[in-house]
Every structure is written in structure tokens, then in C-alpha cells.
Design an enzyme around this catalytic site. Sequence first.
Site, PDB file in Angstrom:
ATOM      1  N   SER A  39       0.808  -1.204   0.000  1.00  0.00           N
ATOM      2  CA  SER A  39       0.000   0.000   0.000  1.00  0.00           C
ATOM      3  C   SER A  39       0.849   1.267   0.000  1.00  0.00           C
ATOM      4  O   SER A  39       1.520   1.566  -0.974  1.00  0.00           O
ATOM      5  CB  SER A  39      -0.958  -0.044   1.197  1.00  0.00           C
ATOM      6  OG  SER A  39      -2.030   0.819   1.006  1.00  0.00           O
ATOM      7  N   ASP A  69       9.995   5.177 -10.356  1.00  0.00           N
ATOM      8  CA  ASP A  69       9.563   5.808 -11.599  1.00  0.00           C
ATOM      9  C   ASP A  69      10.273   7.128 -11.855  1.00  0.00           C
ATOM     10  O   ASP A  69      10.397   7.559 -13.009  1.00  0.00           O
ATOM     11  CB  ASP A  69       8.051   6.034 -11.576  1.00  0.00           C
ATOM     12  CG  ASP A  69       7.268   4.784 -11.974  1.00  0.00           C
ATOM     13  OD1 ASP A  69       7.906   3.790 -12.372  1.00  0.00           O
ATOM     14  OD2 ASP A  69       6.026   4.808 -11.893  1.00  0.00           O
ATOM     15  N   LYS A 109      -0.851  -4.004  -3.354  1.00  0.00           N
ATOM     16  CA  LYS A 109      -2.144  -3.426  -2.957  1.00  0.00           C
ATOM     17  C   LYS A 109      -2.207  -2.015  -3.517  1.00  0.00           C
ATOM     18  O   LYS A 109      -1.617  -1.090  -2.971  1.00  0.00           O
ATOM     19  CB  LYS A 109      -2.307  -3.409  -1.444  1.00  0.00           C
ATOM     20  CG  LYS A 109      -3.648  -2.829  -0.998  1.00  0.00           C
ATOM     21  CD  LYS A 109      -3.768  -2.804   0.504  1.00  0.00           C
ATOM     22  CE  LYS A 109      -5.107  -2.190   0.920  1.00  0.00           C
ATOM     23  NZ  LYS A 109      -5.209  -0.769   0.529  1.00  0.00           N
TER      24      LYS A 109
END
Length: 505
Positions: A317, A328, A342
Site C-alpha cells: 500500500s 519511476d 495493494k
Amino acid sequence: MIHSVKNEKKFWAGTLLIVLISLVLVFLPTVSVFSQTAPKSDDNASYNAKKRQYIDMLGSVFDFVHRNYVDEVDPEILYQGAMKGLMDSLEDPYTTYMDLSMTRDITDTTSGNFGGVGLQITKAVESTPEKPAYVEVSHPMEDTPGYLAGIQPQDKIISINETDTSTITMDEVLNLLRGEIGTTVDLVIRRGETMEFPVTLERALIEVPTVKFAMIGATGYLRIIEFTPQTPQRVQEALDSFQKANFSSLIIDLRNNPGGLITSVVEVADKFIDKGPIVSTKSRLTYENFMYTASPKQTTMPKDIPIVVLINQGSASASEILAGAMKDNHLAYLVGERTYGKGSVQKPLALSATDGIKLTTARYYTPTDTNIDKIGIPPDMEVAYPELTEQEQEAYIKFMEDEVLAKRVTNKNISEQDIAQLAKELHKTYPMEERLLRRLIRLEADKVREPRLYDLDFDLQLNAALEVVQKQDFEKLVAEAKTLKELQQEAERAEAGEELAAAGQ
């Protein structure tokens, strides 16, 4: 676990529970709360009529059962059953009806402390002979009795004080685990398919930890345990301490971090990312769609400091949001194991003082517009711990049953030399890897002394991270690491190629 923090009106139980059910259903936008699009405008009348029909039917059935069932039944039982069925019908493991035990857990996490053993747990609602609903450990909170006993994520608690956990409710489980500080509780733990062993834990004051940090040579080591409202401030304190110590590299440890508040992880990420998206949330409801963007004013991490992020299957999460944002943006190199996967956001809603619901309202996407739900984030360098052999499992079970350490480790000032010597001695009777035995001895010693933040003798992943962060070509490693979007596109192309090959055969 990610929670969206917004002010919500509370529904309070009135004298007629059937009225409460109707109010709850009217409050939710539609019966099918997870459909991707709202009904077309020309269908609104028929759609709303259908929704009203089902609401009326639910109320009628509730009243009929209450008045006509062969035995007198408590309306609360019918109400709770209806709420559980409503939430379960969505087939979303994170959308649930929260009874007293779950609402109490959220309260504890938010602001309280209690006498317990420090295990975050889950339990299936339905128990069958084929699949008993044993208690499963989500993760042990650091420096708590459960953590110091070596209990791990995904361990199952088979029994508590000789009570089979598959036969009792979560409320009853919590009542057995919690209690007066200093008292003990006996557990039987199952690890994997067949490995079982007893553990006796002494209850302690449990407080929700968030951040711990230290220097390892010239490397700052930052362990983020959970994302709470205090986490951003604690992270900044760690970064300030590292700068005073002239750190030259940083390791962010997110292993076994179950998540927390999305606002908290965004604030933390903004300390490292100076521009562009951090994470976005997408829902069929317009007001749930949001892009969290970095601000240069909030960035406090010095540039050109090599960063490694440690992850494993217990990273979920909010911790995946931070790992994904760092990856990224090509700001960190990921070491460890694939994360849990999740990629959704939940909003808790109180229905009364003792119950509520937790509803998935959106999915989150990394800066490259990638959702990792049920997929997880793979590390740039995979480092896994070796599994115990069958012989080692048998030795481990006997080792725990014999309670050897409680008898042998009585000196809190035990030296590393003594630990190594004791491990060699124990290895003769319990043929396990000596590195594991040394780890277990340290954990036992930590029960009566200040627990260590890291264990370089045992921690293969941390050692790998230290090696990576000191590489001369670190910048090239991070720059060439594929983003999550590139990895998913690569996986999709590979899957399409396999399907074509299968069709060609």
C-alpha cells in the site's frame, strides 16, 4: 493499508435498525459502488427505481425475519449479517464491515496504546474443515513481544491459550491476545504448510511505532515502519541527523511496512522528489480523482546522494507508493523481493460508536500511470532468504518446543563472541544454519536490553543494499532501471507472445 483522510458525517444508530440500513444504502452513491461508470443520464430514472426496489426489499425481509423466525432473534445480529453480506458481495478483500474489533484496531493505531503482544492480524470470516479460519499475522510491530519472539508475516496463529482460533471470532481473538501488561499468553504458530511450534509471549505496552534511524558507516539507515501523521516529521528528523553526520548514501527500509495514510506517504515522498507527480488516485467518482504533485519547496533531501530502497512481500500500500514513486522518478534502486501488490485506497466510515465500514473508493497509480494491484513492485535486484530444509524445519520446531533460549540467554550484555559460541553449541542438537541460530539468540537477548535496529550478520538484503549503494556506477544503475510502466508493458508483450506461440502449436 491506505486510508483517505477526509471529514465524513457519522451515522448513528436510531431506535429502528431497519431505518439505519436504509440511511446507509441511500448515502452510498449506488448499490454497485465499484462500477467504473455511473449510469447514463437517460437511464437514471429506471436505475434509481431499481435501487429503491432493492432497498425496500431489504427492509421488508429484515422485518419479516425478525417477526417470523422460529426463535426470537436480536435485531443487531440481523443488522450485522446484512452489513457483512453487503460488503462481502463486492468481492473486495479491503472493503469490509468493521465490527467492534476492527474499529478498535483503527482507534489503537490512530492514537492509543494497549497491553498486547504487538501483532497485526487478519482472520477469514468463514471457516471450513478444508480451510480453517486461523488467525494470520500481517506483520509484527517492531520491538514488541511478537517481534522479539521471531514471529513473521504470514505466520498463522493456530491456538491461543489452547483455544483453536478457527472456531472463535476476531473479537474473541483480540480479547485473548490483549490483557494486563506483564501477563503471558501461549500461542501455537504454524509457518508454511506443516511447521508448528509453541510461543509464550509476555504482554507489554504497545505503541504504534513509525520511524527508526541510525548511521551504518557513512550510510544513513532509515527504517519506516508505518505511515502515520507523525511519519513525515520523524523522517525529517532522520534526514537532519544524517546531514549532521555527513552521510554519503541512504538506505530506506520499507520491508514489512503495511502502509498507512496516503497524505503521510505523499509528504515523505515530497522530501525526495522535487517536481512532477508522486501518485494519483482514480475513481468513478470525480471528487476521488486526485493528482499528488511534488513541490520543490518541500524537498529536503540533498541531491546526488545514492539511495537504495529495501522492499519485500510485506511492503504494501503506502510503502508501495513511496517505492514506486522513487523508482519511476529514477531516484532510487530497489533491493529485496517483490512487494505485496495493494493498489487501492480505502475510506473508513463510522456507522455508530462500535461499528463502521471500510470502503475502497479509488485505485492509485504511480508517476508513470501504473497500477500495481495484485501485481506488486519487483526489485531491481532480487535478494531472497533461503528456505529452511525439511531437516531444518524439524530442528526449528524442536528448538522452539524446548524453549532453549529462555534457559540459556539470561545475560543482557551477552557478547557477539558468546553468541557465536552458543550458536555452535546449539547447532549440534538443533542442526540449523548457525547464522539463523545467532539471529534467534540476539532476539532473545533483545527482550532484556535495548533492541538493535539492524543485524548485519543475519540480514542478507541489508548487506546487499550496502554493497549496491557504494557502487561507483550507482547513477548508471538507477538511470537504466526500468520504470513500472516499462516493466508492465514488457510483461504484456511477453504474455502476448506466449499466447501467439500456443495458438501456433
